[in-house]
Scaffold this active site. Structure first.
Site, short mmCIF file in Angstrom:
data_model
loop_
_atom_site.label_atom_id
_atom_site.label_comp_id
_atom_site.label_asym_id
_atom_site.label_seq_id
_atom_site.Cartn_x
_atom_site.Cartn_y
_atom_site.Cartn_z
N ASP A 235 -6.65 -3.85 -7.22
CA ASP A 235 -7.37 -4.35 -6.06
C ASP A 235 -7.58 -5.85 -6.23
O ASP A 235 -7.77 -6.32 -7.35
CB ASP A 235 -8.72 -3.64 -5.90
CG ASP A 235 -9.35 -3.98 -4.57
OD1 ASP A 235 -9.14 -3.22 -3.60
OD2 ASP A 235 -10.02 -5.03 -4.47
N ARG B 137 -3.51 6.13 0.18
CA ARG B 137 -3.99 7.30 0.90
C ARG B 137 -2.97 8.02 1.77
O ARG B 137 -3.22 9.14 2.21
CB ARG B 137 -5.20 6.91 1.77
CG ARG B 137 -6.50 6.91 0.97
CD ARG B 137 -7.68 6.61 1.86
NE ARG B 137 -7.74 5.21 2.22
CZ ARG B 137 -8.46 4.71 3.25
NH1 ARG B 137 -9.13 5.55 4.02
NH2 ARG B 137 -8.49 3.42 3.48
N ARG C 216 0.82 -1.24 0.00
CA ARG C 216 0.00 0.00 0.00
C ARG C 216 0.84 1.28 0.00
O ARG C 216 0.39 2.32 0.49
CB ARG C 216 -0.94 0.06 1.21
CG ARG C 216 -2.06 -0.94 1.13
CD ARG C 216 -3.42 -0.31 1.48
NE ARG C 216 -4.40 -1.38 1.49
CZ ARG C 216 -4.86 -1.95 2.60
NH1 ARG C 216 -4.48 -1.51 3.78
NH2 ARG C 216 -5.72 -2.93 2.53
N TYR D 31 -14.80 -12.75 0.14
CA TYR D 31 -15.66 -11.61 -0.19
C TYR D 31 -16.90 -12.07 -0.97
O TYR D 31 -18.00 -11.59 -0.76
CB TYR D 31 -14.89 -10.56 -1.00
CG TYR D 31 -13.90 -9.79 -0.17
CD1 TYR D 31 -14.33 -8.85 0.75
CD2 TYR D 31 -12.53 -10.01 -0.27
CE1 TYR D 31 -13.43 -8.14 1.54
CE2 TYR D 31 -11.62 -9.31 0.51
CZ TYR D 31 -12.07 -8.38 1.41
OH TYR D 31 -11.20 -7.68 2.19
N ARG E 204 -7.37 11.03 -6.62
CA ARG E 204 -8.53 10.17 -6.45
C ARG E 204 -9.82 10.94 -6.13
O ARG E 204 -10.88 10.33 -6.08
CB ARG E 204 -8.26 9.14 -5.34
CG ARG E 204 -7.48 7.90 -5.73
CD ARG E 204 -8.29 6.98 -6.65
NE ARG E 204 -9.63 6.69 -6.15
CZ ARG E 204 -9.91 5.82 -5.20
NH1 ARG E 204 -8.96 5.11 -4.66
NH2 ARG E 204 -11.16 5.64 -4.79
#
Lengths: 350, 350
Positions: B89, B44, B40, B162, B53
């Protein structure tokens, strides 16, 4: 019952439970059958619990003697488990010691102003009147008779994490940063949390619980080195404050920590389901009983799968000094209550 | 560059990166300094990422060649890390194969209709046009030159979780229940997920990535036995589909699994921060390089603490066949970007 004569102040229930399978197992004595109880057995898996809690906030439910007693007893009546666990919450003692926190449905404990400084430690005051607790325990033990009631409190690391993060956290970054960067503040904070938790437990023991469990839900977030040097000493202080009863030291994700969790100040180490029970027993050693460790998800997998997994755990548990059957973590809220009852009967049948 | 002559179709960038510290370390060759990148690192924690973004949904960002390239390159330019990791992702290939899912801000992947039956497996179609991926990788490798780009995909267990749970889950109860109760459906589903992930990775390798990492974020929820017999074979199929490049097998909470994760079909095992790196190396053995494993929380604890912890990890890593410095999990969103740059410089200085 010679102890009753020697110690007239000791409440009867603790003595009555001395030969129960649960107490025998935690003391490493032979049992007729493997005793079984479940973390979160009192809770949302039970329709009668959901009815009782309708419109009642968690903090309210935890501090109402009649409600604590009723909720604690519900799973014993329904499932025939070998022990009751006091219905409470790990952050309750902090709230009773004046910290402004709440338990929000679907979120968990929330602390309005997170702890960040030495001054914040002073926000943890003295425990208020705990008569609701004494009253609830008297009423529970009256109904339980020779079945043990387990008292409980949170461990300092997990409780402090809520205070520092302000709520549940996956990574505990602020908590760990404070632990590493400000060791004196860390020690002061965990020491103060340990004081309050110990007092909360001592009240339970005086009121008649037969054993206690300390819950360190987030201990698995720590390295062994940090756990052993910066966290465990505070947990030990809590454990050694109640030498009168058997003590269970439990955390989740503790595969790397089990060997150091097996301190002389506890009789039982709780094991979560991520570690094979036989491996856990090898790490914990011959001086402690073990508790665990069926994956809570097994109760969603049908009778055959659940029974096979439970049988394997009971078989592995025979290698330990003593074994109390439990889940590796709490009962999941969506679990079918009838499946829980079936599991108790099955473990008893082995 | 003799390979270029022998295999004229192989893109230059992969050959250019062969003597980089990153590729040397993963191949177990000596390095000038410990190579470092962060899971990562693109994300962010970077102000330039947050600006880019703004108003752009995750799925849109992941499928726009120019945006994928820019986001992938941002942390390389800013921090000087030794490798880039493709911005993507783990659920993207499923979405591109027709599954109705979305990534919701603050939640994660959400699948409108969770997978529960054999018929649901058929909802995973064929991968659509992946030209955006080829285009992005060409543009990234052009800028990177002799610095490697790492390709990536999710591992079948985590991706399937998921699909079955319908979103992020802490306990994976439905996923595990399906695994235990319906082994044929489980195998079919994970097999289909593995097909799609493998094709997604093969496209990346053909387009010029120098290595790949398979992410099994939730592997730690499994017992070793279940992981080894019911999950790992599917991960191995993905790994063996891209033999041309070094392969990193990574999961979190994998202390009990490391020994079995070290399959011959990968060159590197990624280690999370809950296990001491020296213990991890002992479990993984001498045939694999390791990657990891600074606690992401260390970047919140001040320079001295972070450097001490990083130095300890670099020292422990010397016992491995090869060592790539990384965090034990992804960069936390609130991490100060300057601290990340400082950490890269510090690891390089050791």
């Amino acid at each position: 019952m010679s102890d009753t004569v020697l110690n007239p102040d000791v409440r009867l229930p603790r003595d009555l439970t001395r030969d129960s399978d649960f107490i025998r197992a935690v003391r490493g004595r032979a049992t007729d059958r493997t005793p079984v109880w479940f973390m979160r057995q009192a809770g949302r898996s039970l329709p009668e619990y959901r009815r009782l809690r309708e419109g009642v906030a968690m903090m309210e439910a935890c501090t109402d003697a009649a409600m604590v007693a009723e909720i604690t007893l519900q799973p014993v009546r329904r499932h025939g488990v070998d022990a009751a666990i006091l219905f409470s919450d790990i952050v309750l003692p902090l709230r009773l010691a004046g910290v402004d926190l709440d338990i929000r449905p679907g979120v968990g404990p929330v602390v309005e102003e997170p702890f960040r400084s030495a001054a914040d430690v002073g926000r943890i005051g003295e425990l208020e009147d705990l008569s609701f607790l004494t009253e609830a325990i008297a009423s529970i033990t009256d109904e339980l008779g020779d079945r043990p009631l387990i008292g409980f409190c949170g461990a300092p690391f997990t409780v402090a994490s809520y205070l520092i993060e302000g709520g549940p956290s996956r990574d505990h970054a602020l908590t760990k940063a404070l632990m590493w960067e400000r060791p004196q503040l860390w020690d002061d904070l965990l020491g103060r949390v340990a004081d309050v938790c110990a007092q909360f437990l001592q009240t339970q023991v005086s009121a008649g619980v037969s054993a206690i469990q300390v819950f360190d839900s987030w201990a698995g977030a720590l390295s062994r080195e940090d756990y052993e040097s910066r966290v465990l000493p505070h947990t030990v202080r809590i454990l050694e404050s109640v030498p009168e009863v058997p003590r269970i030291n439990f955390g989740t994700g503790t595969g790397e920590l089990l060997a150091v969790m097996a301190v002389p100040q506890c009789e039982v180490v709780g094991v979560d389901h991520r570690v094979a029970l036989e491996d856990a027993i090898a790490r914990i050693g011959p001086d402690h009983a073990v508790q665990g460790n069926l994956d809570p998800a097994a109760l969603f997998a049908g009778e055959q799968v659940m029974q096979d997994m439970a049988a394997s755990i009971v078989a592995q548990g025979r290698a330990a000094k003593g074994h109390v059957f439990n889940l590796g973590h709490g009962v999941l809220p969506g679990t079918d209550a009838e499946v829980i009852s079936d599991l108790v009967a099955y473990v008893h049948s082995l």
